[in-house]
Design an enzyme around this catalytic site. Structure first.
Site, mmCIF file in Angstrom:
data_model
loop_
_atom_site.group_PDB
_atom_site.id
_atom_site.type_symbol
_atom_site.label_atom_id
_atom_site.label_comp_id
_atom_site.label_asym_id
_atom_site.label_seq_id
_atom_site.Cartn_x
_atom_site.Cartn_y
_atom_site.Cartn_z
ATOM 1 N N THR A 188 4.175 1.827 2.393
ATOM 2 C CA THR A 188 5.491 1.986 1.773
ATOM 3 C C THR A 188 6.261 3.107 2.459
ATOM 4 O O THR A 188 7.428 2.955 2.842
ATOM 5 C CB THR A 188 5.349 2.277 0.275
ATOM 6 O OG1 THR A 188 4.733 1.149 -0.364
ATOM 7 C CG2 THR A 188 6.704 2.556 -0.357
ATOM 8 N N GLY A 202 0.828 -1.195 0.000
ATOM 9 C CA GLY A 202 0.000 0.000 0.000
ATOM 10 C C GLY A 202 0.866 1.249 0.000
ATOM 11 O O GLY A 202 2.061 1.203 0.309
ATOM 12 N N CYS A 203 0.265 2.390 -0.336
ATOM 13 C CA CYS A 203 1.029 3.630 -0.434
ATOM 14 C C CYS A 203 1.495 4.113 0.930
ATOM 15 O O CYS A 203 2.704 4.259 1.173
ATOM 16 C CB CYS A 203 0.209 4.703 -1.134
ATOM 17 S SG CYS A 203 -1.474 4.924 -0.483
ATOM 18 N N TYR A 204 0.573 4.307 1.832
ATOM 19 C CA TYR A 204 0.975 4.734 3.176
ATOM 20 C C TYR A 204 1.968 3.737 3.798
ATOM 21 O O TYR A 204 2.984 4.150 4.380
ATOM 22 C CB TYR A 204 -0.244 4.838 4.085
ATOM 23 C CG TYR A 204 -1.129 6.062 3.918
ATOM 24 C CD1 TYR A 204 -2.491 5.924 3.673
ATOM 25 C CD2 TYR A 204 -0.625 7.351 4.066
ATOM 26 C CE1 TYR A 204 -3.335 7.026 3.565
ATOM 27 C CE2 TYR A 204 -1.461 8.471 3.959
ATOM 28 C CZ TYR A 204 -2.808 8.297 3.714
ATOM 29 O OH TYR A 204 -3.641 9.390 3.607
#
Lengths: 351, 351, 351, 351
Positions: C158, C154-156
């Site tokens: 990462t 996921g972005c957060y």
């Protein structure tokens, strides 16, 4: 303290409804008593718009629109519903004896055939067209005072008409070949959930839309033809700005005979002398949309360009306030015999 | 791997310098070996521009500009210094035998009197004007190939000239009365510390500036007159957008005889057939600045408006890339015998 | 020129699909051959995303997702479909022998009960969990090389995992009481038409959401527990920024024993030595989201605060690139035996 | 109509000056009679701020600051000059018998040594510290009423103190380990011309600054220690948002004993019962900066997070209004015996 007059707002869930509620929150003489929505009835307005918590409009409970109820409860009713829908509701309210300010396009155009051509609908209440008053106060103040039905002008037309009327009335410009290049903040598109209006589709980008075919074209032509004293056709070209509010119209006229910027300015200053909301800017100063944010001000800048023989007129308004709800409120003030600027005295907010 | 050719960049601290460095970071054949700045010499480029950390250009140490050093170290030198300053440095570099791409206005105008009138300076290197090539690749590709001195076009002119050249060459539009309403992102104003360009002075607002008097006017007129085959005067009107990059020019022509949108589109598609960076959009599709972000693309949209007898041409570019540094790089590629699009192949970044 | 390897993209109409297409446009070894969408099949990708006109991905015609077709036509398939849907499709593709990079959450969590609790679904392909590799290249590079199924992080997560792993591995911070205050640009919310994500609902405002209950919480805890060598619980708190791309996570650790900023920096620099995409910033320099825009870079800033006994770690990534599609492409490169950074070499674009 | 009381504004060219002028434009009892600026004396305020054209404050002619003149002409004087400068001017004005609201930090800190350590100056008017009142009306209303010198609180401190005071007074949270992650719009940086605050350096990006060393730290600690009844140290961490106005503080407390969100909300609602400007939001509703734009409202959201044993407090204000000029005006109203909310009754403007 004298009892306040009572306002109803039909169709409260969009930006114009929100803006009207905001303005009514500090109106000394008019209070919001009815706010209707088919989908949100039962909620309080502050449930939809938390900015209105602990304000008077925020405490209003939304109801289903009901003509008899609105007539009985309100001294004036604002319609913020889509064109096509508004004409029927306006009709019913007027038949019931109410005063109506319609924010839609339904009663702005004098000619029902023009309406049909641009809006794709047969007008169902042409009987009301004669009494409908185009609610641009600088042009129709007295008629608005006596009106029962005011057709609140469109946002782009407000900017364009205020900006070009003096030059056209004075006959200093050719009436053919007028170009209006208009730019508006995104509230002008309304609050419906559509992919093209998502944040990531509007932010940090710029585009034109509806070039040559925007529905505000006939409305602008109607009023500019009136000012010029002869029918004219314009090129109206809207663009979407990556910002919330504001319209700037850059408008291109060809001068019949050369004219300096100072002369143009004097013409405008005289035409609008005494008008509290028109600010003809000093020579060398050009309008910015933020300078009118949240208010009824229309800032006009003028530049005579001798190289091209043109007069360039720039006209800035707040599309939600002067271009919709603020203007509607000013019209209602007049209809109700209140001071025209009641509830409309806050200075522009910036940055 | 064959040795890369070597580029020098004079005046690296502004946005055009930053953009050139960014593009050179992934150029297969050309590397940045010199970056000069009078005020920041001794620092590494990544100290000024942390986005360039751990990229090749980021490791370059800034030096004072020195003509002999630049000539010896570089195969091409980009000048990103103010007009007035550029002409002297370009002259010295050329006298020393270097190839120069000048991003300033100093060599764009053929007529030194026009330059003096608009830029307020007497040109000190008019001897170089004959060899200077106007670096708009779609128009002057072959001349750029053989040039030692390229005058990189201005941003607004790039958008306007690409957008209007086909119609003017084909003679379908009147040459008088042309209006260009141009809107640019804020990088166009440069990176100098000025109150009007602070975030809070630009965000969520919109304004025009330099109406009737912008210096790009003669540059646009020079090239459009060439396309039309006769001298013409335009009305050029810039505006500042609350966004970082991008220019959209909305341009208003009067058609000599009626023409449909499809016919206009066919004319443009044919004129620009095979041009990798010109995208004549499908009928009904209008350009958006974000669709060309970070690239050399120029998107052109066309709308014939029979009501007003006009052809409206919309032209979108990235002012920093196509309008400055990308175009400079394309010119340098041609001058160095490299593929024109080397280092310029990334797709537009959005949202 | 050697034949390029072939990529398929399932679920192309969102921002992650758009970003993958953008990156593939200049990938030297991998080309987009399939792009699927249930609703837009038959159109070309450039019809949906005009920025991709005249690029190779733009010419791809969208098709209905078909497992056999994808297996036959592609060397790797990217899944950009919602969680819940992805697990079935990934399963089918793997059963057919394809290589899959799944951008959803479906295979990120090791523990199916944790998945069920946070995503409200029973996992239907737990048989695939053992072979799924968490695609954070700095941590799992070798496993990704040999994987057939990569669960793209996921972005957060990462941003958070890259930012905190060194301190936790080194055991310098308490593992209880960790606070992550994360802020993301609006592309993180996807491209669905929802009123809260309209331009006028996001611009010029700031808010938190899902405080204490965001689904990325267990993913972050899984990997940080691994780094720390013991289970830990964090407070993860996301916020929505009025901008397009970027995540900045400000993360608060309590130091076990006092440590200077320089010491913290040295620890991080050593842990990430040789990692091309991690930039541990110089002391005194803090990350900005724009400095990594459009790239795989993760910028980390560190501040030891002796007054509060804390180490504050700031970690900036581009949520669409490093936080989704760029990372997916890097994973695919490894799986296909290509250079890890193929197609990922453009420098960050700014402003 | 009774004569209005008279206000003077020293240092009018920044955003706080602009905001005070805006608010005074519609104040029923107080009018701007003096606006001073060393550099712009002689101009009218509307020359500097065209939004104020045709408003009463816009017509004020700027003068050089002169203590005797200010004392004679004004009932209250607002100082919007830098810290260090303010203390001398405040002193002179008070010595002359004037009432002063100081928007700088000079009189906020009780302890002159703390002031010296954080502001790098020896305080030159410590004799005035005992009479200076910290102008946070919910906490010090009665003291403000009787004050001659009010130290207007900082913007970040206003948000933090209002947000944390109830929990600390009630003793439900540990006093060590408090983290404040604060985010502010760019007006917080003032109106000076600095490259890092240019539009293109702030737009579409996000960053932290002054982590661990922001001057508002001691001010927050002073008031929170008071609320808690014991000295405490916080971690205060500011960030710059790409927007004009607004502060959101996300604040992390560790609960001494578990507490539900509903219980926390009840605690706050009771503590702030009757306070017109504090809105403790319903459970599940989180603050947004736009919901308080242009007003004195402070919106507080609460989330108890049992997983981490924390209470997360979110506090949103408008940094220019509630965080500076609006609060100054409320303080002046109290000092002058006017209704506290005179001139402060407009509803929040959005979008």
């Amino acid at each position: 303290m004298p009892q306040k007059l009572r306002a109803g707002l039909v169709g409260v869930t969009g930006y114009t409804g929100l803006e009207l509620a905001r303005l009514l929150a500090s109106h000394p003489n008019l209070e919001l008593v009815r706010a209707t929505s088919r989908s949100e009835a039962g909620k309080r307005l502050s449930d939809l718009f938390p900015n209105l918590l602990q304000t008077a409009p925020g405490d209003v409970t939304l109801t289903q629109p009901d003509v008899a109820d609105l007539k009985g409860a309100c001294d004036v009713v604002f319609l913020a519903v889509p064109h096509g829908t508004a004409m029927d509701m306006a009709g019913e309210l007027l038949d019931a004896g109410a005063r109506v300010v319609d924010l839609s396009a339904d009663f702005r155009l004098r000619d029902k055939d023009v309406y049909a051509r641009w809006y794709g609908l047969e007008h169902r209440r042409t009987d009301l067209l004669p009494q409908a008053v185009f609610g641009l106060v600088e042009l129709y103040r007295e008629a608005v005072r006596g009106a029962r039905l005011v057709a609140n002008p469109g946002c782009y037309p407000t900017s364009a008409i205020l900006g070009l009327t003096p030059a056209l009335e004075a006959g200093v410009a050719e009436t053919d070949g007028i170009v209006i290049d208009a730019k508006s903040g995104a509230t002008g598109a309304g609050r419906g959930a559509k992919v093209p209006m998502l944040y990531c589709e509007v932010s940090d980008t710029f585009r034109a839309y509806n070039i040559g075919k925007h529905r505000h074209t006939p409305e602008i032509e109607q009023e500019l033809s009136r000012a010029a004293g002869s029918d004219l056709v314009i090129s109206f070209n809207p663009h979407l700005l990556p910002m919330n509010r504001g319209i700037l119209s850059t408008m291109y006229l060809r001068l019949k005979t050369p004219m300096s910027t100072a002369e143009a300015r004097a013409l405008y200053a005289e035409r609008y002398a005494g008008e509290r909301w028109i600010r003809v800017l000093p020579e060398g100063v050009l309008p910015e949309t933020r300078n009118v944010r949240g208010t009824m001000f229309c800032d006009i800048g003028l530049v005579a360009d001798p190289r091209s023989g043109r007069l360039i007129v720039l006209s800035a308004i707040d599309n939600l306030c002067r271009g919709a709800s603020g203007q509607a409120l000013a019209n209602a003030n007049l209809m109700l015999g209140l001071p025209e600027d009641a509830g409309l005295s806050c200075a522009p907010l910036l940055p």
